[in-house]
Write an enzyme that holds these catalytic residues in place. Structure first.
Site, PDB file in Angstrom:
ATOM      1  N   HIS A 378      -3.730  -7.322  12.790  1.00  0.00           N
ATOM      2  CA  HIS A 378      -3.327  -7.052  11.410  1.00  0.00           C
ATOM      3  C   HIS A 378      -3.987  -5.828  10.800  1.00  0.00           C
ATOM      4  O   HIS A 378      -3.844  -5.602   9.598  1.00  0.00           O
ATOM      5  CB  HIS A 378      -3.635  -8.247  10.508  1.00  0.00           C
ATOM      6  N   LYS A 569      -2.330  -5.797  -5.485  1.00  0.00           N
ATOM      7  CA  LYS A 569      -2.823  -5.976  -4.111  1.00  0.00           C
ATOM      8  C   LYS A 569      -4.339  -5.902  -4.174  1.00  0.00           C
ATOM      9  O   LYS A 569      -4.901  -5.542  -5.214  1.00  0.00           O
ATOM     10  CB  LYS A 569      -2.261  -4.886  -3.188  1.00  0.00           C
ATOM     11  N   ARG A 570      -5.029  -6.227  -3.057  1.00  0.00           N
ATOM     12  CA  ARG A 570      -6.479  -6.053  -3.058  1.00  0.00           C
ATOM     13  C   ARG A 570      -6.826  -4.601  -3.392  1.00  0.00           C
ATOM     14  O   ARG A 570      -6.065  -3.683  -3.063  1.00  0.00           O
ATOM     15  CB  ARG A 570      -7.046  -6.446  -1.686  1.00  0.00           C
ATOM     16  N   LYS A 575      -5.655   1.781  -0.047  1.00  0.00           N
ATOM     17  CA  LYS A 575      -4.440   1.421  -0.797  1.00  0.00           C
ATOM     18  C   LYS A 575      -4.208   2.372  -1.971  1.00  0.00           C
ATOM     19  O   LYS A 575      -3.155   2.370  -2.596  1.00  0.00           O
ATOM     20  CB  LYS A 575      -4.523  -0.024  -1.287  1.00  0.00           C
ATOM     21  N   LYS A 681       8.358  -8.581  -1.254  1.00  0.00           N
ATOM     22  CA  LYS A 681       8.630  -9.465  -2.404  1.00  0.00           C
ATOM     23  C   LYS A 681       9.238  -8.667  -3.541  1.00  0.00           C
ATOM     24  O   LYS A 681      10.175  -9.119  -4.210  1.00  0.00           O
ATOM     25  CB  LYS A 681       7.337 -10.157  -2.854  1.00  0.00           C
TER      26      LYS A 681
HETATM   27  C1  26V Z   1     -10.591  -6.236   6.491  1.00  0.00           C
HETATM   28  C2  26V Z   1     -11.661  -5.439   6.131  1.00  0.00           C
HETATM   29  C3  26V Z   1     -13.007  -5.859   6.503  1.00  0.00           C
HETATM   30  C4  26V Z   1     -14.008  -4.760   6.414  1.00  0.00           C
HETATM   31  C5  26V Z   1     -13.847  -3.919   5.182  1.00  0.00           C
HETATM   32  C6  26V Z   1     -12.480  -3.363   5.032  1.00  0.00           C
HETATM   33  C7  26V Z   1     -11.406  -4.286   5.420  1.00  0.00           C
HETATM   34  C8  26V Z   1     -10.117  -3.970   5.098  1.00  0.00           C
HETATM   35  C9  26V Z   1      -9.083  -4.778   5.451  1.00  0.00           C
HETATM   36  C10 26V Z   1      -9.319  -5.911   6.159  1.00  0.00           C
HETATM   37  C11 26V Z   1      -8.154  -6.769   6.492  1.00  0.00           C
HETATM   38  C12 26V Z   1      -7.972  -7.117   7.894  1.00  0.00           C
HETATM   39  C13 26V Z   1      -6.787  -7.966   8.200  1.00  0.00           C
HETATM   40  C14 26V Z   1      -5.738  -8.053   7.126  1.00  0.00           C
HETATM   41  O1  26V Z   1      -5.873  -8.773   6.173  1.00  0.00           O
HETATM   42  N1  26V Z   1      -4.633  -7.347   7.303  1.00  0.00           N
HETATM   43  C15 26V Z   1      -3.470  -7.373   6.438  1.00  0.00           C
HETATM   44  O2  26V Z   1      -2.513  -8.241   7.035  1.00  0.00           O
HETATM   45  C16 26V Z   1      -1.313  -8.333   6.301  1.00  0.00           C
HETATM   46  C17 26V Z   1      -0.440  -9.355   6.993  1.00  0.00           C
HETATM   47  O3  26V Z   1      -0.059  -8.892   8.241  1.00  0.00           O
HETATM   48  C18 26V Z   1      -0.655  -6.973   6.225  1.00  0.00           C
HETATM   49  O4  26V Z   1       0.521  -7.071   5.459  1.00  0.00           O
HETATM   50  C19 26V Z   1      -1.593  -5.955   5.586  1.00  0.00           C
HETATM   51  O5  26V Z   1      -1.025  -4.676   5.647  1.00  0.00           O
HETATM   52  C20 26V Z   1      -2.921  -5.968   6.319  1.00  0.00           C
HETATM   53  O6  26V Z   1      -3.874  -5.157   5.652  1.00  0.00           O
END
Ligand code: 26V
Length: 839
Positions: A378, A569-570, A575, A681
């Site tokens: 992801h 969004k976060r 982003k 959405k």
């Molecule tokens: C994790 C971390 C951890 C360290 C600091 C920065 C950071 C940034 C992002 C993440 C997320 C990792 C996994 C995640 O949540 N991915 C999201 O998954 C969604 C479902 O597939 C997708 O729509 C999003 O684009 C994706 O960011």
């Protein structure tokens, strides 16, 4: 006699668990159910019941009506051996349950009628009371919830396995423009949707050491003697499909202490020491960790992962045992999907259970593991890729480390055969990262253990093959595939947008809810002024509701006839909420300078949480609020510009936001957002997108048509090229007067009461190395925003574009995604559930 046999005897007709008293679906039956629960379950008289009491009573009455479907579904799966999906995810962001269950059961009207008899005029009053379980950070957890709903709606046997965090994602308050985090006590008033099953608890070990020995057949074996244990108690949440009998299970594990383990301490009189240990094991499922890339609680995170994965795999193996199915048959009965690398320890844990407990040899165990497990990636962000320090890992999971070493040894042997003498490729492919301190690369473990690896949008899956895991893709090209994300139209259209749903039902009939391709019929209406007006008035009604909410929450009055421009969004630099914020300042400057001719009246809305340890993201929230304060207080902006930061964005708020949006902001740096799901959405609810060619935006644009999408920004390959040439943000700033003026205004403290230091870190990063290419995309973004304003002024044209977005969004239903997983990865088929004797 086994316990399952004795259970069978106590049930009525096998395959029929309809309780005649509580299964009634009319308003009378719902009313009677509520009355009974008020009295017997909640200990309340109807005359003194609060809104919360009524919420609880209605929820219990609705839960009763799920029960025959739930038990019959579980029994059907048990009795008719067929492959079941096990969706392993550390996060399930399921949102409020009551409305969704009413919708899927088809008893919303009946519930409204029953509530009237308690003097409640609107179901919304009751829905308002529901506390949502925030058991996820954002997109990944919400995706898992959409997938569970689609699996049940498609009648696919499935179990979602996860963690029942006592505290979910924090609640967000805004104080003086800053984010303040407050503990999310979602369980405080009791949560009526879960069924604890202490009889099905599992034991999980941690720490200790391994010992080698020779078994009775002369084979070398390893034995793990953990130093600590925890008990996982399943808490099951029924997941009902839309208007079907299939009701799957979300099984969330809560950590409990092992009493027997503390006997020693009790015996020598260390009562309080024993209680401390009990508290420590119960902390395991205490809190959900945010995605913040900090080292906070790393050990506990790994413990959480192993805890829920081990419980889940033991549960799957036990289900075979109960039915006397040989363990070798595991891959024919379970297909295990890893939602990112959080559950990737499953590869080692399944090997351990098969080898150490079920006594299989390595090759057989590996075949079973590899045939069962698949992995979804992801993210490509390097800081988000999970790695565990070797010493930490060894300390917590010594047996798993041995197994991982052996998996790696055998794998690298295979690689050596294919690339003799190529040490570089061995280093790149190894599960063990040898650069710096040694670490376990969980994405490598998952990729080696899985039969399929997929990305979540076409571009993302392509980048996995080209950039993230190129050597793996070369080794096993057939392993890598794409399944573009999707979202459930039940929650995100039917439930969130009742006005639009009514219009769609009237125009094309109700089947779009389960077959979103039918929305294509709306294309015929693109020039029908009457219909376009109806479509626009459904939108306006959503905007009015949101305007009321905004006023109540923030005190800001917004005009529902203005363009609602939304980014929810976060909060993260990739982003680029700051790009949006800079654009707002540029518009503000234009208005101040009297250049208003081409400006469309806008309400710019932001929402999202920043990870507590992510300084820049928190400063971005403060920045947006600083801009909002100045803009909203300036009479020159009246009727032209408003800026709102909506606090505590979550699933429930999302349900209000998507139907009320005209313009969806999807502006991440190309190549950084794996997919995005909010973008889908918005499109379904008839918002137009302003976006980069990133994640699923690419496919949204392909589907809705380039002419119905506001594209801007550098492509992923242009970004790479810029980076390789030595990107300098200042060369872009030098070419743009508006950008210079915008930055200047921030620097002099115009949005921080004259404090020129407050937003200095934002300026420094943008004018320094600008890692997310905000400066490079600014001018083109402003150009695209001007296009948006121009289009907004031709309202009929805008409405036609919006309609075509809804009409062509069917591909982004999670039903389509789930069908693809079923066919190409899981090889599972629907199993319709019959309730033949229901009244
Ligand atoms: C994790 C971390 C951890 C360290 C600091 C920065 C950071 C940034 C992002 C993440 C997320 C990792 C996994 C995640 O949540 N991915 C999201 O998954 C969604 C479902 O597939 C997708 O729509 C999003 O684009 C994706 O960011």
């Amino acid at each position: 006699m086994s316990s399952s046999q004795s259970l069978d005897l106590r049930l009525p007709t096998p395959g029929c668990y309809a309780d005649p008293v509580r299964a009634g679906m009319d308003a009378d039956a719902v009313f009677d159910g509520m009355t009974e629960h008020l009295f017997f379950t909640l200990g309340k008289l109807a005359t003194s019941a609060s809104l919360r009491d009524l919420y609880m009573a209605l929820s219990f009455a609705v839960r009763d009506r799920l029960m025959s479907r739930y038990l019959t579904s579980q029994e059907t799966i048990r009795a008719r051996p067929q492959k079941t999906v096990a969706y392993l995810s550390a996060e399930f962001l399921i949102g409020p349950q009551l409305n969704n269950n009413l919708l899927n059961l088809g008893i919303k009207k009946e519930a409204e009628e029953a509530l009237k008899r308690f003097g409640i005029e609107s179901l919304n009053e009751i829905l308002e009371v529901e506390e949502e379980p925030g058991l996820g950070n954002g997109g990944l957890g919400r995706l898992a919830a959409c997938y569970m709903e689609s699996l049940a709606s498609l009648q696919v046997p499935a179990v979602g396995y996860g963690i029942r965090y006592e505290f979910g994602i924090f609640n967000q308050l805004i104080r003086d423009g800053w984010q303040v985090e407050v503990t999310d006590k979602w369980l405080k008033g009791g949560w009526p949707w879960e069924l604890p099953q202490p009889d099905e608890a599992c034991l999980v070990g941690f720490g200790g050491q391994t010992e080698s020995y020779t078994d009775d057949n002369g084979n070398y074996r390893s034995r793990w003697i953990p130093s600590e244990h925890a008990i996982g108690v399943p808490h099951d949440v029924p997941v009902l499909g839309y208007r079907v009998n299939s009701c799957d299970r979300l099984r969330l594990w809560r950590a409990d202490a092992t009493e027997s383990f503390d006997f020693y301490a009790f015996n020598i009189g260390d009562y309080y020491g024993a209680v401390e240990e009990k508290v420590a094991s119960e902390t395991l499922s205490k809190v959900l960790y945010p995605n913040d890339g900090t080292d906070e609680g790393r050990r506990l995170r790994l413990k959480q992962q192993h805890f829920f994965v081990s419980c889940s795999l033991q549960d799957m193996l036990r289900s075979l045992e109960k039915r006397s199915i040989a363990v070798e048959e595991f891959p024919n009965h379970w297909t295990v999907q890893l939602n990112d690398t959080h559950p990737a320890i499953a590869v080692a844990e399944l090997m351990r259970l098969l080898i150490d407990q079920h006594r299989l040899d390595w090759d057989k165990a590996w075949e079973i593991t590899n045939r069962s497990v698949a992995y979804t990636n992801h993210t490509l962000l390097p800081e988000a890729l999970e790695k565990w320090d070797l010493s930490l890992f060894k300390n917590l999971l010594p047996r798993h480390l041995e197994l991982i070493y052996e998996i790696n040894r055998r794998f690298l042997q295979q690689v050596r055969l294919k690339y003799p003498g190529n040490d570089l490729i061995l280093r790149k492919l190894s599960i063990i990262d040898e650069e710096g301190g040694k670490a376990i690369r969980m994405a490598h473990l998952a990729t080696i253990g899985a039969h399929h690896v997929n990305g979540v949008a076409a571009l993302h899956s392509d980048l996995i093959k080209r950039q993230l895991l190129p050597e793996f893709a070369q080794l096993w090209p057939e392993k890598f595939t794409n399944v573009t994300n999707g979202v459930t139209p039940r929650r995100w259209v039917a439930l969130a947008n009742p006005e639009l749903s009514k219009l769609l039902d009237k125009e094309i009939g109700p089947n779009w809810i389960t077959n979103m391709d039918l929305l294509l019929e709306l294309e015929k209406k693109e020039n029908d002024s009457n219909f376009l007006d109806l479509f626009a008035s459904a939108k306006l009604s959503g905007k009015r509701k949101l305007a009321g909410y905004i006023h109540r929450q923030t005190g800001v009055l917004v005009d529902p006839s203005s363009l609602f421009d939304v980014q929810v969004k976060r909060i993260h630099q990739y982003k680029r909420q700051h790009l949006n914020a800079l654009q707002v300042i540029a518009q503000y400057l234009r208005i101040k300078n009297g250049i208003t001719k081409n400006i469309a009246p806008r309400t710019v809305i932001f929402g999202g949480k920043a990870a507590p340890g992510y300084f820049m993201a928190k400063l971005m929230i403060r920045f947006i609020n600083g801009i909002a304060d100045v803009v909203n207080a300036d009479p020159d902006m009246d009727g032209l510009l408003r800026v709102v930061f909506l606090p505590d964005y979550n699933v429930k708020l999302g349900e209000q936001v998507y139907p009320a949006t005209d313009l969806s902001e999807q502006i991440s740096t190309a190549g950084k957002e794996a997919s995005g799901t909010g973008n889908m959405k918005f499109a379904m609810n008839g918002a137009l997108t302003i976006g980069t060619l990133d994640g699923a935006n690419v496919e949204i644009r392909d589907r809705v048509g380039a002419e119905n999408f506001f594209l801007f920004g550098k492509t992923e390959s242009e970004i790479m090229e810029l980076r390789d040439q030595g990107y300098s943000p200042n060369s872009f700033i030098a070419e743009s007067n508006e950008l210079q003026e915008t930055l200047k205004l921030i620097e002099v403290g115009h949005f921080s009461n004259g404090d020129s230091e407050l937003f200095r870190p934002i300026i420094n990063i943008l004018t320094g190395n600008d890692p997310f290419f905000v400066m490079a995309d600014f001018d083109d973004y402003l150009r695209a925003q001007d296009e948006v304003s121009k289009a907004w002024k031709k309202s009929k044209k805008w409405n036609r574009m919006a309609l075509l977005n809804t009409a062509r969004s069917g591909f982004f239903s999670s039903d389509r995604s789930i069908r693809e997983y079923c066919q190409s990865i899981w090889k599972v088929k629907p199993l319709p559930v019959e309730i033949s004797c229901e009244k």
